[in-house]
Design a protein around this motif. Structure first.
Motif, PDB file in Angstrom:
ATOM      1  N   VAL A 130      20.016  -9.675  49.818  1.00 27.12           N
ATOM      2  CA  VAL A 130      19.628  -8.832  48.689  1.00 27.12           C
ATOM      3  C   VAL A 130      18.302  -9.348  48.169  1.00 27.12           C
ATOM      4  O   VAL A 130      18.168 -10.533  47.883  1.00 27.12           O
ATOM      5  N   CYS A 131      17.301  -8.482  48.096  1.00 23.42           N
ATOM      6  CA  CYS A 131      16.031  -8.884  47.515  1.00 23.42           C
ATOM      7  C   CYS A 131      16.081  -8.636  46.015  1.00 23.42           C
ATOM      8  O   CYS A 131      16.378  -7.516  45.586  1.00 23.42           O
ATOM      9  N   MET A 132      15.812  -9.658  45.236  1.00 20.24           N
ATOM     10  CA  MET A 132      15.800  -9.544  43.786  1.00 20.24           C
ATOM     11  C   MET A 132      14.367  -9.559  43.279  1.00 20.24           C
ATOM     12  O   MET A 132      13.468 -10.131  43.925  1.00 20.24           O
ATOM     13  N   GLY A 133      14.157  -8.948  42.144  1.00 17.77           N
ATOM     14  CA  GLY A 133      12.817  -8.936  41.579  1.00 17.77           C
ATOM     15  C   GLY A 133      12.837  -8.975  40.065  1.00 17.77           C
ATOM     16  O   GLY A 133      13.832  -8.583  39.437  1.00 17.77           O
ATOM     17  N   TRP A 134      11.762  -9.458  39.497  1.00 22.44           N
ATOM     18  CA  TRP A 134      11.528  -9.393  38.057  1.00 22.44           C
ATOM     19  C   TRP A 134      10.263  -8.571  37.823  1.00 22.44           C
ATOM     20  O   TRP A 134       9.245  -8.789  38.492  1.00 22.44           O
ATOM     21  N   PHE A 135      10.359  -7.675  36.876  1.00 19.89           N
ATOM     22  CA  PHE A 135       9.236  -6.824  36.504  1.00 19.89           C
ATOM     23  C   PHE A 135       9.054  -6.868  34.996  1.00 19.89           C
ATOM     24  O   PHE A 135       9.961  -7.269  34.256  1.00 19.89           O
ATOM     25  N   ARG A 136       7.908  -6.407  34.534  1.00 18.19           N
ATOM     26  CA  ARG A 136       7.701  -6.271  33.109  1.00 18.19           C
ATOM     27  C   ARG A 136       6.859  -5.029  32.838  1.00 18.19           C
ATOM     28  O   ARG A 136       6.096  -4.586  33.694  1.00 18.19           O
ATOM     29  N   GLN A 137       7.044  -4.498  31.640  1.00 21.54           N
ATOM     30  CA  GLN A 137       6.289  -3.308  31.259  1.00 21.54           C
ATOM     31  C   GLN A 137       5.973  -3.381  29.772  1.00 21.54           C
ATOM     32  O   GLN A 137       6.872  -3.441  28.936  1.00 21.54           O
ATOM     33  N   ALA A 138       4.685  -3.378  29.482  1.00 23.14           N
ATOM     34  CA  ALA A 138       4.214  -3.330  28.108  1.00 23.14           C
ATOM     35  C   ALA A 138       4.013  -1.873  27.708  1.00 23.14           C
ATOM     36  O   ALA A 138       3.810  -1.010  28.572  1.00 23.14           O
ATOM     37  N   PRO A 139       4.051  -1.571  26.414  1.00 22.57           N
ATOM     38  CA  PRO A 139       3.868  -0.182  25.965  1.00 22.57           C
ATOM     39  C   PRO A 139       2.563   0.401  26.485  1.00 22.57           C
ATOM     40  O   PRO A 139       1.499  -0.224  26.384  1.00 22.57           O
ATOM     41  N   GLY A 140       2.658   1.580  27.069  1.00 22.43           N
ATOM     42  CA  GLY A 140       1.485   2.256  27.576  1.00 22.43           C
ATOM     43  C   GLY A 140       0.954   1.737  28.892  1.00 22.43           C
ATOM     44  O   GLY A 140      -0.079   2.213  29.380  1.00 22.43           O
ATOM     45  N   GLU A 141       1.663   0.765  29.460  1.00 22.29           N
ATOM     46  CA  GLU A 141       1.214   0.173  30.717  1.00 22.29           C
ATOM     47  C   GLU A 141       2.180   0.516  31.845  1.00 22.29           C
ATOM     48  O   GLU A 141       3.327   0.900  31.622  1.00 22.29           O
ATOM     49  N   ARG A 142       1.710   0.351  33.085  1.00 21.76           N
ATOM     50  CA  ARG A 142       2.580   0.527  34.238  1.00 21.76           C
ATOM     51  C   ARG A 142       3.510  -0.675  34.382  1.00 21.76           C
ATOM     52  O   ARG A 142       3.214  -1.760  33.907  1.00 21.76           O
ATOM     53  N   ARG A 143       4.621  -0.451  35.057  1.00 19.39           N
ATOM     54  CA  ARG A 143       5.543  -1.550  35.323  1.00 19.39           C
ATOM     55  C   ARG A 143       4.893  -2.504  36.329  1.00 19.39           C
ATOM     56  O   ARG A 143       4.435  -2.076  37.401  1.00 19.39           O
ATOM     57  N   GLU A 144       4.888  -3.774  35.994  1.00 19.80           N
ATOM     58  CA  GLU A 144       4.209  -4.799  36.795  1.00 19.80           C
ATOM     59  C   GLU A 144       5.221  -5.728  37.441  1.00 19.80           C
ATOM     60  O   GLU A 144       6.094  -6.270  36.748  1.00 19.80           O
TER      61      GLU A 144
END
Length: 131
Positions: free
Chosen positions: A32-46
């Motif tokens: 299983v590949c796991m990931g962490w992402f983040r998204q600030a208001p008005g920004e794309r998910r990184e």
């Protein structure tokens, strides 16, 4: 379908640390590949990190975005199906909603880490860095 629940977010001063947790509904130790992402208001998910577990007896594989390399570390509690993200030296630009993601099979490689690589997502936990 893998269910994911993040926790551990909060408000910290710049230079501080937080540890995020992602509790999975099933075994995520390998294949299983796991990931962490983040998204600030008005920004794309990184994409922040990819993690492929070695099952506890093997070698874990990780890949980090350049923006967090050396400051963030992903790890896994195999017994309890929890993925962690240890975040140190936090900066105001790290402020975002942080999401855990999972996809059966192996991880992609290279940059950037794309949201399209993952089919299962948690609801997110907010991280706010001031100062």
């Amino acid at each position: 379908q893998i269910q994911l629940v993040e926790s551990g977010g909060g408000s910290v001063q710049a230079g501080g640390s937080l540890r995020l947790s992602c509790a999975a509904s099933e075994y995520i130790g390998n294949n299983v590949c796991m990931g962490w992402f983040r998204q600030a208001p008005g920004e794309r998910r990184e994409g922040v990190a990819r993690f492929y577990g070695g099952g506890g007896g093997g070698t874990d594989w990780t890949h980090y975005a350049a923006s967090v390399l050396g400051r963030f570390t992903a790890s896994q509690d195999y017994a309890n199906n929890i993925l962690y993200l240890q975040m140190t030296d936090l900066k105001p630009e790290d402020t975002a909603m942080y999401y855990c993601a999972a996809d059966p099979g192996g991880c992609h490689s290279g940059s950037p880490i794309l949201a399209d690589e993952y089919h299962h997502w948690g609801q997110g936990t907010q991280v706010t860095v001031s100062g």
